[in-house]
Scaffold this motif. Structure first.
Motif, short mmCIF file in Angstrom:
data_model
loop_
_atom_site.label_atom_id
_atom_site.label_comp_id
_atom_site.label_asym_id
_atom_site.label_seq_id
_atom_site.Cartn_x
_atom_site.Cartn_y
_atom_site.Cartn_z
N GLY A 1 0.46 -0.95 0.01
CA GLY A 1 -0.18 0.41 0.16
C GLY A 1 0.91 1.26 0.04
N VAL A 2 0.21 2.92 -0.50
CA VAL A 2 0.79 3.15 -0.72
C VAL A 2 0.42 4.53 -0.07
N CYS A 3 0.56 6.26 0.63
CA CYS A 3 0.51 6.67 1.24
C CYS A 3 1.05 8.14 1.14
N ASN A 4 0.64 9.32 1.28
CA ASN A 4 1.55 11.00 0.60
C ASN A 4 0.27 11.75 2.26
N LEU A 5 0.75 11.20 3.45
CA LEU A 5 0.14 11.74 4.48
C LEU A 5 0.40 13.32 4.84
N LEU A 6 1.64 13.89 4.60
CA LEU A 6 1.40 15.60 4.09
C LEU A 6 1.30 16.47 3.20
N GLY A 7 2.19 15.92 1.98
CA GLY A 7 2.23 16.53 1.30
C GLY A 7 3.08 17.45 1.36
N PRO A 8 4.45 17.90 -0.06
CA PRO A 8 2.81 18.05 -1.22
C PRO A 8 3.00 16.49 -2.25
N ASP A 9 2.36 17.13 -3.24
CA ASP A 9 1.94 15.86 -4.59
C ASP A 9 2.86 14.64 -4.19
N ARG A 10 2.76 13.67 -4.69
CA ARG A 10 4.11 12.95 -4.82
C ARG A 10 3.63 12.20 -6.02
N ILE A 11 4.90 12.36 -7.30
CA ILE A 11 4.35 12.50 -8.66
C ILE A 11 5.28 11.26 -8.74
N HIS A 12 5.60 10.08 -9.33
CA HIS A 12 6.05 8.98 -10.28
C HIS A 12 5.66 8.91 -11.67
N LEU A 13 7.29 8.57 -12.70
CA LEU A 13 6.83 7.52 -13.36
C LEU A 13 6.40 6.35 -12.84
N ILE A 14 5.05 5.79 -13.80
CA ILE A 14 5.41 4.34 -13.05
C ILE A 14 6.04 3.45 -14.65
N ALA A 15 6.43 2.41 -14.84
CA ALA A 15 6.93 1.87 -16.52
C ALA A 15 6.82 0.21 -15.77
N ASP A 16 5.11 -0.15 -16.46
CA ASP A 16 5.49 -1.68 -16.10
C ASP A 16 6.09 -2.10 -17.44
N VAL A 17 6.86 -3.45 -17.24
CA VAL A 17 7.73 -3.47 -18.72
C VAL A 17 7.84 -4.77 -18.60
N TYR A 18 7.92 -5.91 -19.90
CA TYR A 18 8.30 -7.40 -20.63
C TYR A 18 9.75 -7.49 -19.87
N ALA A 19 9.84 -8.73 -19.23
CA ALA A 19 10.95 -9.42 -18.66
C ALA A 19 11.80 -9.28 -20.67
N ASP A 20 12.91 -8.94 -20.61
CA ASP A 20 13.85 -9.49 -21.56
C ASP A 20 15.58 -9.07 -20.52
N ASP A 21 16.13 -9.68 -22.13
CA ASP A 21 17.72 -8.83 -21.09
C ASP A 21 18.27 -7.81 -21.06
N THR A 22 17.39 -6.98 -21.95
CA THR A 22 17.14 -5.11 -21.04
C THR A 22 17.35 -5.21 -20.09
N TYR A 23 15.99 -5.27 -19.40
CA TYR A 23 15.71 -5.15 -18.36
C TYR A 23 16.77 -5.99 -17.77
N ARG A 24 17.16 -7.49 -17.04
CA ARG A 24 18.09 -8.16 -16.53
C ARG A 24 19.34 -7.10 -16.08
N ARG A 25 19.65 -6.58 -17.65
CA ARG A 25 21.05 -5.45 -17.26
C ARG A 25 20.82 -4.62 -16.35
N LEU A 26 19.38 -3.66 -16.64
CA LEU A 26 19.64 -3.47 -15.33
C LEU A 26 19.35 -3.41 -13.49
N ALA A 27 18.55 -4.95 -13.58
CA ALA A 27 17.96 -5.30 -12.68
C ALA A 27 19.29 -6.05 -11.76
N ARG A 28 20.74 -6.41 -12.46
CA ARG A 28 21.10 -7.06 -12.54
C ARG A 28 21.61 -6.77 -11.42
N ARG A 29 21.63 -5.42 -10.00
CA ARG A 29 22.55 -5.36 -9.05
C ARG A 29 21.28 -4.87 -7.99
N PRO A 30 20.26 -5.00 -7.48
CA PRO A 30 19.12 -4.60 -7.17
C PRO A 30 19.55 -3.94 -5.46
#
Length: 277
Positions: A161-190
């Motif tokens: 769950g997510v909350c924003n208790l006091l503000g100001p507005d929280r703005i995120h860019l959210i990208a849903d992506v399919y897994a492929d080699d490019t994604y795996r390179r990006l996510a190699r060191r979480p």
């Protein structure tokens, strides 16, 4: 990372850094672009959560109900060159890309995502563009403030769950992506830094009983929705077993003799947490 953080990093983690100058241009675009913000997924939220699409199957920025598709840019993204450039540079296989705005004193209730979509490997990336320290995500009994400057990966099949208790507005860019080699390179060191993750205290049975009684008193005075929200907000203050807040609300209505509301909230728990058994 210690074992707790290592486990939690499977649910939420930082990936690569974003160039600060480009991030600032993206923030400016998100704050000033003429976005057709839509309040979708009303059962998941308190109100105050708005989205608009940058890439989707239709090309319409007002189309915000995510689905599997071959994503293409919307007209809104064409007016956001810094954001468009970052998405192109990442080179990912995008399913959907949105801006999400969470107002002050707004909540996305405990839920899971992706259950209604095809069973293929996909991942959700967050890039915080405008945030504050009272805006945080709760998953695994821990609250995590997604700081700026990095790409974050959220695994939304875990209850969260997510909350924003006091503000100001929280703005995120959210990208849903399919897994492929490019994604795996990006996510190699979480990684997940301890400063970003704060374990919530466990809630004793006596505390939950006190809150339930307070909610009942509130409902008996004629404010049942306020009573429900008071119980829903416990998710953001305490480490609770999955679905506890929904069980408490169902128990509240049972104690008041409102079995229709009990049935409704029991069904809401199953729907929001994707419980099929």
């Amino acid at each position: 990372m210690d074992s707790t953080l290592t486990t939690l990093a499977g649910q939420i983690a930082q990936l690569d850094a974003v160039d600060p100058a480009q991030l600032e241009r993206m923030r400016h675009e998100a704050l000033t672009a003429p976005a057709p913000w839509k309040a979708e997924y009303s059962t998941y939220q308190s109100g105050g959560w708005w989205t608009t699409s940058l890439m989707n199957g239709s090309g319409d920025a007002a189309d915000v109900t995510i689905d599997d598709c071959a994503a293409r840019p919307t007209g809104l993204l064409a007016r956001m060159p810094a954001t468009s450039a970052l998405l192109a540079d990442l080179g990912l296989n995008y399913m959907w890309v949105r801006l999400a705005r969470l107002e002050a004193n707004a909540f996305l209730w405990e839920h899971r995502d992706y259950d209604e979509l095809d069973q293929v490997e996909r991942h959700r990336l967050h890039i915080p563009l405008h945030t504050n320290t009272s805006a945080f995500l709760v998953t695994g009994g821990t609250k995590v403030h997604m700081t700026g400057g990095r790409i974050w990966r959220l695994t939304p099949t875990y209850a969260h769950g997510v909350c924003n208790l006091l503000g100001p507005d929280r703005i995120h860019l959210i990208a849903d992506v399919y897994a492929d080699d490019t994604y795996r390179r990006l996510a190699r060191r979480p990684s997940l830094h301890p400063a970003n993750a704060e374990p919530l205290p466990a809630a004793k049975e006596t505390l939950l009983a006190e809150r339930l009684q307070a909610a009942r008193s509130m409902a008996e005075l004629g404010y049942p929705e306020a009573a429900e929200r008071m119980l829903l907000r416990l998710f953001y203050a305490y480490a609770l077993p999955e679905g506890t807040v929904y069980d408490l609300i169902a128990e509240l209505h049972t104690s008041l003799g409102d079995m229709e509301a009990t049935t409704r909230w029991t069904a809401a728990k199953r729907r929001l947490l994707a419980i099929t058994a």
